[in-house]
Design a protein around this motif. Structure first.
Motif, PDB file in Angstrom:
ATOM      1  N   TRP A 158      -4.368   4.974   5.044  1.00  0.00           N
ATOM      2  CA  TRP A 158      -3.376   5.826   4.596  1.00  0.00           C
ATOM      3  C   TRP A 158      -2.224   5.856   5.263  1.00  0.00           C
ATOM      4  CZ3 TRP A 158      -8.372   6.829   3.138  1.00  0.00           C
ATOM      5  CH2 TRP A 158      -8.658   6.836   1.791  1.00  0.00           C
ATOM      6  N   LYS A 159      -2.194   5.252   6.484  1.00  0.00           N
ATOM      7  CA  LYS A 159      -0.875   5.202   7.255  1.00  0.00           C
ATOM      8  C   LYS A 159      -0.255   3.847   7.626  1.00  0.00           C
ATOM      9  CE  LYS A 159      -1.156   9.525   7.458  1.00  0.00           C
ATOM     10  NZ  LYS A 159      -0.359  10.249   6.767  1.00  0.00           N
ATOM     11  N   THR A 160      -0.850   2.859   7.023  1.00  0.00           N
ATOM     12  CA  THR A 160      -0.261   1.443   7.217  1.00  0.00           C
ATOM     13  C   THR A 160       0.335   0.791   5.934  1.00  0.00           C
ATOM     14  OG1 THR A 160      -2.294   0.123   7.459  1.00  0.00           O
ATOM     15  CG2 THR A 160      -1.643   1.186   9.250  1.00  0.00           C
ATOM     16  N   ALA A 161       1.070  -0.259   6.096  1.00  0.00           N
ATOM     17  CA  ALA A 161       1.472  -0.954   5.074  1.00  0.00           C
ATOM     18  C   ALA A 161       0.216  -1.638   4.323  1.00  0.00           C
ATOM     19  CB  ALA A 161       2.580  -1.866   5.441  1.00  0.00           C
ATOM     20  N   LEU A 186      -1.833   0.897   2.457  1.00  0.00           N
ATOM     21  CA  LEU A 186      -1.224   0.964   1.111  1.00  0.00           C
ATOM     22  C   LEU A 186      -1.498  -0.037   0.104  1.00  0.00           C
ATOM     23  CD1 LEU A 186       0.845   2.640  -0.801  1.00  0.00           C
ATOM     24  CD2 LEU A 186       2.473   1.605   0.340  1.00  0.00           C
ATOM     25  N   ARG A 187      -1.471  -1.407   0.440  1.00  0.00           N
ATOM     26  CA  ARG A 187      -1.580  -2.587  -0.316  1.00  0.00           C
ATOM     27  C   ARG A 187      -3.002  -2.580  -0.793  1.00  0.00           C
ATOM     28  NH1 ARG A 187       2.046  -7.642   1.480  1.00  0.00           N
ATOM     29  NH2 ARG A 187       3.884  -6.626   1.469  1.00  0.00           N
ATOM     30  N   ARG A 199      -5.088  -0.094  -0.951  1.00  0.00           N
ATOM     31  CA  ARG A 199      -5.360   1.074  -1.849  1.00  0.00           C
ATOM     32  C   ARG A 199      -4.660   0.688  -3.448  1.00  0.00           C
ATOM     33  NH1 ARG A 199      -3.371   5.998  -0.596  1.00  0.00           N
ATOM     34  NH2 ARG A 199      -1.829   4.980   0.919  1.00  0.00           N
TER      35      ARG A 199
END
Ligand code: ATP
Ligand code: ATP
Ligand code: MG
Ligand code: MG
Lengths: 419, 512, 346, 371
Positions: A231-234, A237-238, A240
């Motif tokens: 939830w906190k890193t690039a 994000l990718r 998810r």
């Protein structure tokens, strides 16, 4: 959307809910409330074991493998791959951790467990990501293979070892356990006094701080790390995004296959680690059938936790706790009947107030039945007590599950460039 | 020259999507691409964006030949694309959707948020980075898509049918944005089937037919009709002016239909509506103002909180979908893929869908495959569904042909009323004309037709009466002979209230 | 017909064992004498290496093998298998020419009965079943009075307990394991009628993982120790390892089962094993094979109870005082004499 | 290859055969890598089964078939019924208790007991169905929980009704009367054992499954819901009711799984009743692609491997669980092969559609030119 007319009620509402709006405060209130309820229940029923340090520690021990499997499920399903094969990966983890721990010590054993699960993850990843195999088919096949492989490998590699056999490994060295120094005994004496709330708190703190395996600590660390990474890193994000909308991710240059692949691999590793916990911490050997369906339970805990680490942890803890309570005997299950009766009563009243007559009435009737059961008996038959964890999970879900939302593209087969 | 495309050829199994395509786009201009459905526009753009790879041909950006293997390559040379179908993850925030894949630029935290706010302000996009995409309306989503592209610093924007789902006001806003971008020196490649839009916004137009560039024209030199003829390669049939066939017999009437919403405001409020035999009643409105609910109430898919629906003299308010369909109401759903077809079933099974209890599909409790197949053959013939056979899956037909199959099916069973929701959405001009003819034929045959459409020309051209729906209420009645698109547009957005007040339409995908 | 078959077989084996000494010297591979008896052992789920019931049977067979020079093999059941699979396993052993087939576990009752009927020339033994289902002219039914042995360790627990609170962990809730519990309860209550006895079964059939889940065994035993029990008896197969671990951590006593677990359990926990309830499956198997080698007809039910020393308790490690042992011997005598009748159900 | 029917047939036959070879090769590799006797294993696994074993294969396949059909009904609806395991346990137990009472004579007792099993299985499944429809609980998780709950509940009830036979350590329900025991058929020449009489049940169920799904309105609705829920709703299917119905149907069929065992073999429900059939059913349904004939072949293959594996330890000295590895690999190989052929099929189909459309278009333009 809200214009001037709506602003006042919203403001009025904001004050009392501001505490609840903060997620940390909400958790704290939830925990505190739970603790008070437990204390009350203990005092009312006299079932002192329901929050003793032993029960809490046991709950932890039973929850960790489930939580690890569930965390594995989380990684995979966040990347959009349904992982019904957790059980198989976990089984592979039990064998390989035993094999490695026997030959090279407990630390390598932990690593070995993760590696064993990773192999399962690799198979699942190749099948689902590259070959576009239905996720469920692949998972089912993996469970069958895991079961067979562990048994076959055990009989191949453990039979001739001292203390080993075709279905079990020799005794294994265990990774160390840690305690917060100096608080174990004072807390214990406090706990033994059975004072309302104070003893309960002492019991719980003691259960969480004394004799905690490094693998348990590692697990907690992995939860925090997973949350942070996802939830906190690039990278997270990718990963998810690939589970929410692979086409969108692809269109922005994200290598969808790679992230799905990584998600499933990590998933396997975590499930394997859950297996390692079973062989190295929960017991000290590999046994055929040792996982006992915990992979499936982990999957359930993950759904229960709404595909989030915090919820998953809560789900595993609930399951581990109820399982511990019933395994430890000591009237805990019977006491919980009272709790269930009261909760059902509250739910029923709440539903009646909301104007939902039928479900409300049903809850009340159910509450009455459970209360009758509590007062008419002294114990719950062992056969039925064994179903407590499953019943609890099902009940909680029945009341809460409509808010669950899985990753939007979970379970869909993704092919590059559409179709 | 911002982009030069030369000799691009792309073959799919059995189809040549692009054949020797050549054209150039000047820097700082809006360049439009026109062509029928399946002409190869999207394919060409996907090649430009690196999603697909050309078999032959070269692409030059700013005079440099480029090799685009993936979207990242395209992004690197400054190309950004907004796809025909939105590429957004609903359950992520705007911020997350925007920074995805470009995390290196400004991180994924505060820095990125500020950058988004800055861009949003600079181009007047009005976007809140913390909103969930699921909560956004179509227009806002469109702007998020554009923001995504701008965030990556794209100098060349590809917009594939950006206006298909927008209402006139939103289209105007979009065009304002485009002009602003152009002023900043950006280049826009723009695809649309709405030719008047193309003429109003484009600096250059390239027409593609059957995968090849057939003409490059200056918008000042052509009118919409000429452009359409370039696209299809032949003269278009003139739409016949038809006599009114409206009778005074009411076939469908709605009284006081109200449907409570979750947030206090009614989704539908006191709807009164009469449809006569031989009449087409058009409903105009910004998407999300209750059209979908209205249709679903009539079809029995949702229960209103109050009110009655009468079919001729029968109260059908409490009927189930199936009973309503059996009673002779045909239904052309808005989203054919979700509501109209079983994509992986053969055509003849799709012919049964929605009429599982009616002849010729069934005999008693059993499926009558033979008759169903025979009747499918009939529909394919009568409605000119272009398909090799009735045994191929629905997915293998093009959108227009899928739609014609649905229209044929529903016409067969619509004995009294036809509910047509966006019947020509995403369909090319040829198929569009065919579907319009069919609707007129239905009217002529004495059916009452409820037509819901975002295409105001279509509404004005077909309807006998036009009603406007705004925030769940029917607010106005217009005569299509006298009304203009501008009037309708004003009524749809509630000309007297501020624009902000118009509820954001929700993505139809989310209405479950 | 059956009888003649048996007697014929008998004569050959007798001849075989008569010449043991001479053949043993000439056989180069092993020092043991050769016999015509070929033994096939069909294990229950868990099989060889379960450190419990199956292992005991294997030990008996291995001892006989070494002593009489028998050819042996074994095959293990698969979890949750079908009746036909058990039958098939026995049939495969028959097909492979094994003359004496031992089925370990009551699950085999029906299959042994059926296959024995179809193969009157082959000898069978079944452990833990004496029902009509497995009865036959060529079937030896070897059963145990587990409740009697359990009575003694129950008494030992009650005599040793300081808290007046003991526990029992059963692997899977099946009647066989209930037999252990019933005897244990009776023994403890005989010493101290007010004693508190916790009891937990790890799983319910058909989930047999309770015999192989040390984690659950540990949790259950921990609960008992922390609840005040100071001695826990387990009849939980492989899950017993967890009981020992818990005992060690709680500084309590554990009681082993089936074999003398103070000798077979993992080194680190042996010192917490007060005693073990011995169920001498190894002796039963060995006896049966010894009879077979001698050519005696072993068919019929042999009950291994206290009287014949088929069950008992162990004293390895000298954890029980002489006093306690004396009392146990006293109970033992009373049971043997019939003065005390030990119940086998709860 | 141009005829779609011929093409489909070739592709659907080719895939499993290819898959079997792949599974064979991969398993051999595993064995070789670990130094196990590859030859002995295959000799054991592939030896011609004795008549007795053929009977076992058929019998095993009968129960697996019923289980897989129960699972497949759910799959057709996009429902993942992991709960067949619990449902058949509940169903078998109920039927065993009922039949054991011998309230009815002979065959009638059997027929009614079978109905009892279906009702019990269906009721058990209805809990999951209700939770899904009314409370939105995923059937995957609820059926996992319900399996465990069924285990506890049935054990508890079993202890209440169990009869003990002298000298036995097993417990079970009352043995069903002789008149209601089915002796079986001597279908396999030379076999000492018999094929379950309730083979008929499997045949009937298979036929009905095919007939109902592909020939009736109900079946059409069910398939429509499985392939697109939204389209089904718009077409007038009441999806909630459909979920209820099909889940309960699946549970009722699951109730049948234990019937051949109960009446043809065990004659009572007890601790030694076969377990785990539900999970095998999932694999077989997937292997047979939810098709009644496909599932029959898959069940026979599965059962054949199970039966042959029994001799592995005795004849090759290898743990019989090796067969799980083989079965798993076959499952993988088959689905991958199917996927491969599916892609090929789509490509061929597209080429065909495009060709025919092109020729149609050509015909039209020449027509137009002529006019
Ligand atoms: N991935 C693909 N595989 C096979 N054929 C394809 C593929 N994508 C497109 N095609 C073919 O290429 C042709 C061109 O498609 P394309 O999507 O580019 O049309 P378009 O001009 O964008 O149509 P529309 O106006 O409907 O968007 C289609 O008719 C189709 O036959
Ligand atoms: N990725 C693809 N793979 C294979 N065939 C494709 C693909 N994309 C499109 N097609 C084929 O191309 C043809 C036209 O597709 P296309 O999507 O362009 O039609 P359309 O008329 O634009 O439909 P819609 O309006 O629904 O987008 C169809 O025959 C379709 O099967
Ligand atoms: Mg298109
Ligand atoms: Mg396009």
């Amino acid at each position: 959307m809200s214009t001037a007319t709506q602003s006042r009620p919203a403001d009025a509402k904001a004050k009392p809910s501001s505490l609840l709006a903060n997620p940390y405060a909400r958790w704290a209130i939830l925990l505190l409330g739970g603790l008070i309820i437990l204390s009350l229940l203990r005092v009312v029923t006299g079932a002192n074991d329901i929050d003793s340090s032993g029960a809490i520690a046991a709950a932890f021990g039973l929850a960790v493998p489930i939580a690890l499997a569930g965390l594995g499920g989380l990684w995979s399903e966040r990347a959009g791959i349904v992982n019904i094969g957790l059980e198989g990966m976990m089984i592979l983890g039990t064998w390989s951790s035993a094999f490695c721990a026997y030959h090279w010590g407990p630390w390598v054993g932990i690593l070995g467990g993760a590696l064993g699960g990773l192999v399962g993850g690799l198979i699942h990843a190749i099948a689902t990501v590259y070959f576009g195999v239905d996720h469920i088919v692949s998972g089912v096949a993996l469970n069958i293979i895991g079961l067979g492989a562990a048994k076959y490998l055990a009989s191949r590699f453990f039979t001739d070892l001292p203390g080993g056999g075709p279905t079990q490994s020799p005794p294994l060295p265990q990774p160390p356990s840690l305690s917060v120094p100096g608080i174990g005994d004072p807390l214990l004496s406090l706990e033994r006094k059975h004072i309302f709330f104070v003893s309960d708190l002492a019991g719980i703190i003691r259960g969480l701080t004394v004799n905690v395996s490094v693998l348990t600590l590692l697990t907690l660390g992995l939860f925090v790390a997973s949350w942070w990474i996802l939830w906190k890193t690039a990278f997270g994000l990718r990963l998810r995004s690939v589970g929410e909308s692979p086409a969108a991710a692809e269109s922005l240059g994200v290598n969808v296959y790679r992230y799905k692949f990584i998600g499933v691999l990590v998933s396997g590793g975590l499930a394997g680690l859950g297996g390692a916990f079973l062989t190295l911490v929960a017991s000290n050997l590999f046994r055929d059938g040792q996982t006992g369906g915990r992979g499936y339970i982990g999957l359930a805990a993950m759904i229960f936790g709404n595909w989030r680490p915090g919820g998953l942890l809560a789900g595993s803890a609930l399951f581990g706790y109820t399982d511990a309570i019933r395994l430890r005997g000591g009237g805990g299950v019977h006491a919980i009947l009272l709790l269930v009766a009261v909760l059902l009563l509250l739910v029923g009243l709440w539903q009646l107030r909301k104007g939902r007559t039928l479900p409300g009435a049903a809850s009340l009737v159910l509450s009455g039945l459970v209360a009758w059961w509590y007062f008419a008996t002294d114990t719950v038959p062992g056969e039925l007590a064994g179903t407590l964890p499953y019943m609890t999970t099902l009940l909680v879900l029945a009341f809460a599950s409509q808010r669950l939302r899985m990753p939007a593209a979970d379970g869909q087969i993704y092919r590059k460039g559409g179709h | 020259m911002a982009v030069e495309v030369e000799g691009i050829t792309k073959r799919f199994p059995g189809v040549v999507a692009n054949k020797d395509i050549t054209f150039a786009v000047r820097r700082g201009t809006v360049h439009a691409l026109c062509g029928e459905n399946g002409a190869g526009k999207s394919t060409l753009m996907k090649i430009l964006y690196g999603v697909q790879r050309q078999d032959e041909g070269t692409i030059k950006v700013d005079g440099q030949e480029v090799n685009l293997h993936s979207p990242s390559d395209a992004i690197k040379v400054g190309i950004g694309m907004v796809f025909q179908h939105f590429m957004l993850a609903d359950n992520l925030t705007v911020l997350e959707n925007v920074v995805l894949g470009a995390e290196k630029l400004h991180g994924i935290g505060a820095g990125a948020k500020n950058e988004i706010k800055r861009i949003s302000q600079e181009f007047g996009l009005g976007i809140n980075p913390d909103a969930m995409v699921a909560d956004l309306g179509v227009g806002a989503r469109q702007r998020v898509e554009i923001l995504k592209v701008l965030y990556r610093g794209a100098k060349i924007l590809i917009l594939d049918e950006p206006t298909a789902v927008l209402v006139p006001q939103e289209v105007d806003e979009l065009f304002d944005n485009l002009r602003e971008l152009k002023a900043e020196g950006l280049t826009v490649i723009f695809i649309s089937h709405k030719l008047d839009e193309v003429l109003s916004v484009a600096d250059d137009i390239t027409v593609i037919r059957r995968g090849t560039t057939v003409a490059s024209v200056d918008p000042k030199d052509v009118n919409a009709r000429q452009l359409a003829e370039l696209m299809v390669g032949s003269e278009l049939p003139t739409p016949e002016t038809s006599e009114s066939t409206v009778t005074d017999q009411v076939v469908l009437s709605l009284r006081d239909i109200t449907m409570a919403g979750t947030e206090g405001r009614d989704l539908l409020h006191d709807i009164d509506l009469d449809i006569h035999a031989g009449e087409i009643v058009g409903i105009a409105g910004v998407e999300g103002n209750g059209q979908a609910e209205l249709v679903e109430v009539i079809m029995g898919m949702r229960e209103p909180s109050a009110g009655t629906v009468m079919l001729e003299d029968t109260d059908i308010s409490d009927w189930e979908v199936r009973e309503i369909r059996e009673a002779g109401i045909g239904y052309i759903p808005e989203d054919r893929h979700r509501h109209g077809l079983l994509l992986d079933a053969p055509l003849w099974e799709n012919r049964i869908l929605g009429h599982q209890t009616e002849r010729p599909n069934v005999k008693g409790q059993l499926i009558d495959a033979k008759s169903a197949k025979a009747d499918t053959e009939r529909i394919v013939k009568e409605y000119d569904v272009r398909t090799p056979s009735i045994f191929v899956t629905a997915a293998s037909l093009s959108g227009g042909n899928q739609q014609k199959l649905i229209v044929g099916r529903e016409m067969t069973h619509a004995k009294k009323v036809l509910i047509a929701s966006h019947p020509t959405r995403g369909v090319d001009v040829g198929a569009q004309a065919a579907i319009w003819d069919l609707m007129r034929q239905a009217r002529h045959d004495g059916l009452g037709v409820l037509l819901i459409s975002a295409d105001l020309e279509e509404l004005i051209g077909l309807s006998d009466t036009i009603r406007v729906i705004l925030r769940g209420k029917l607010t106005g009645t217009f005569d299509p002979d006298t009304v203009t698109s501008q009037d309708l547009g004003a009524a749809m957005t509630g000309a007297d209230s501020p624009h902000d007040d118009v509820p954001h339409p929700t993505d139809p995908q989310d209405v479950r | 017909a059956c009888g003649s078959g048996t007697s014929k077989e008998t004569s050959t084996t007798t001849a075989g064992s008569g010449t043991t000494s001479s053949t043993s010297e000439s056989s180069s591979t092993s020092e043991a004498p050769k016999s015509d008896v070929k033994v096939g052992l069909a294990f229950d789920v868990g099989g060889r290496g379960d450190q419990s019931f199956n292992d005991a049977a294997a030990a008996g067979m291995d001892k006989a093998k070494a002593e009489f020079g028998l050819e042996t093999t074994d095959a293990t059941a698969v979890n949750g298998e079908n009746e036909a699979a058990r039958e098939e396993r026995l049939n495969q052993l028959v097909d492979a020419g094994y003359t004496n087939i031992i089925a370990v576990g009551f699950a085999y009752a029906a299959s042994v009965g059926k296959v024995a009927k179809e193969n009157p020339d082959v000898h069978f033994a079944i452990i833990d079943d004496a029902s009509d289902a497995s009865k036959g002219d060529n079937v030896a039914q070897l059963t145990f009075a587990e409740q009697e042995g359990s009575f003694l360790v129950g008494a030992a627990a009650a005599l040793t307990s300081k808290t007046g609170h003991i526990g029992f962990v059963g692997g899977v809730n099946v009647p066989l394991i209930v037999k252990f519990e019933a005897g244990y309860d009776a023994g403890a209550k005989a010493v101290n009628p007010d004693i508190k006895i916790d009891s937990t079964y790890l799983t319910q059939p058909p989930d047999f993982s309770g015999f192989g889940d040390p984690a659950k065994g540990k949790t259950a035993a921990e609960g008992m120790y922390q609840g005040g029990a100071d001695i826990v008896y387990h009849a939980a197969g492989g899950s017993g390892a967890g009981v020992f671990t818990a005992a060690k951590a709680a500084k309590g006593w554990a009681i082993g089962v089936d074999s003398d677990q103070a000798k077979t359990a993992e080194e680190g926990v042996r010192d917490v094993i007060l005693t073990s309830m011995l169920k001498k499956v190894d002796v039963a198997v060995y006896d049966y094979l010894a009879k077979a080698v001698k050519g005696e007809n072993a068919a019929g039910n042999v009950i291994y109870d206290l009287k014949v020393d088929g069950v008992g308790y162990s004293t390895t490690g000298d954890k029980m005082s002489a006093d306690v042992i004396a009392k146990l011997e006293d109970y033992k005598a009373k049971i043997v004499s019939g003065e005390i009748k030990v119940p086998d159900t709860k | 290859m141009s005829n779609p029917l011929v093409r489909k047939l070739m592709l659907s036959l080719g895939a499993p055969i290819l898959a079997l070879f792949v599974a064979f090769a991969l398993t051999s590799l595993v064995l070789m890598a670990l130094g196990d006797p590859v030859r002995d294993v295959w000799i054991t696994m592939l030896s011609t089964p004795k008549p007795r074993m053929i009977t076992n294969v058929v019998n095993g396949a009968i129960v697996l078939y019923l289980s897989a059909i129960a699972v497949a009904v759910g799959f057709k609806m996009n429902l993942f019924n992991i709960g067949v395991d619990g449902q058949y346990r509940v169903g078998s137990f109920a039927a065993a208790v009922f039949a054991g009472q011998a309230w009815l004579p002979g065959i009638l007792n059997i027929l009614v007991a079978i109905i009892v099993a279906m009702v019990a299985g269906g009721l058990w499944a209805s809990i999951a169905a209700y939770l899904k429809v009314q409370r939105g609980v995923s059937e995957v998780i609820s059926t996992i929980m319900l399996n465990a709950i069924a285990t506890g509940l049935v054990s508890w009830l079993l202890l209440k009704v169990a009869v003990r036979t002298a000298g036995s350590n097993a417990i079970g329900t009352k043995v069903i009367p002789e008149s209601s025991q089915l002796e079986g058929w001597k279908l396999i020449p030379g076999a000492s054992n018999r094929v379950y009489s309730l083979l008929i049940l499997a045949v009937i169920v298979g036929f009905l499954y095919w007939f109902v799904l592909s020939k009736t309105r109900f079946g059409f609705d069910l398939r429509a819901t499985g392939s697109s829920e939204t389209a089904a709703v718009a077409s007038g299917v009441k999806v909630k009711r459909m979920v209820m119905t099909s889940m309960i149907l699946s549970g009722a069929l699951a109730g049948l799984v234990g019937m051949p065992l109960l009446f043809g073999q065990d004659h009572s429900y007890g601790t030694t009743f076969q377990a785990g059939l539900g999970f095998a059913g999932i694999g077989i349904a997937l292997l047979g692609r939810n098709h009644p004939v496909g599932i029959a072949f898959a069940a026979l293959l599965w059962s054949y491997l199970d039966t042959q594996a029994n001799g592995l330890q005795i004849r090759a000295g290898v743990a019989p669980e090796l067969v799980y590895i083989i079965q798993g690999i076959i499952l993988f190989a088959v689905v991958i092969a199917y996927e491969g052929t599916r892609r090929l099929d789509i490509r061929l189909e597209q080429q065909r559609v495009a060709r025919e459309l092109a020729s149609q278009r050509a015909a039209r333009t020449t027509e137009g030119a002529a006019a």
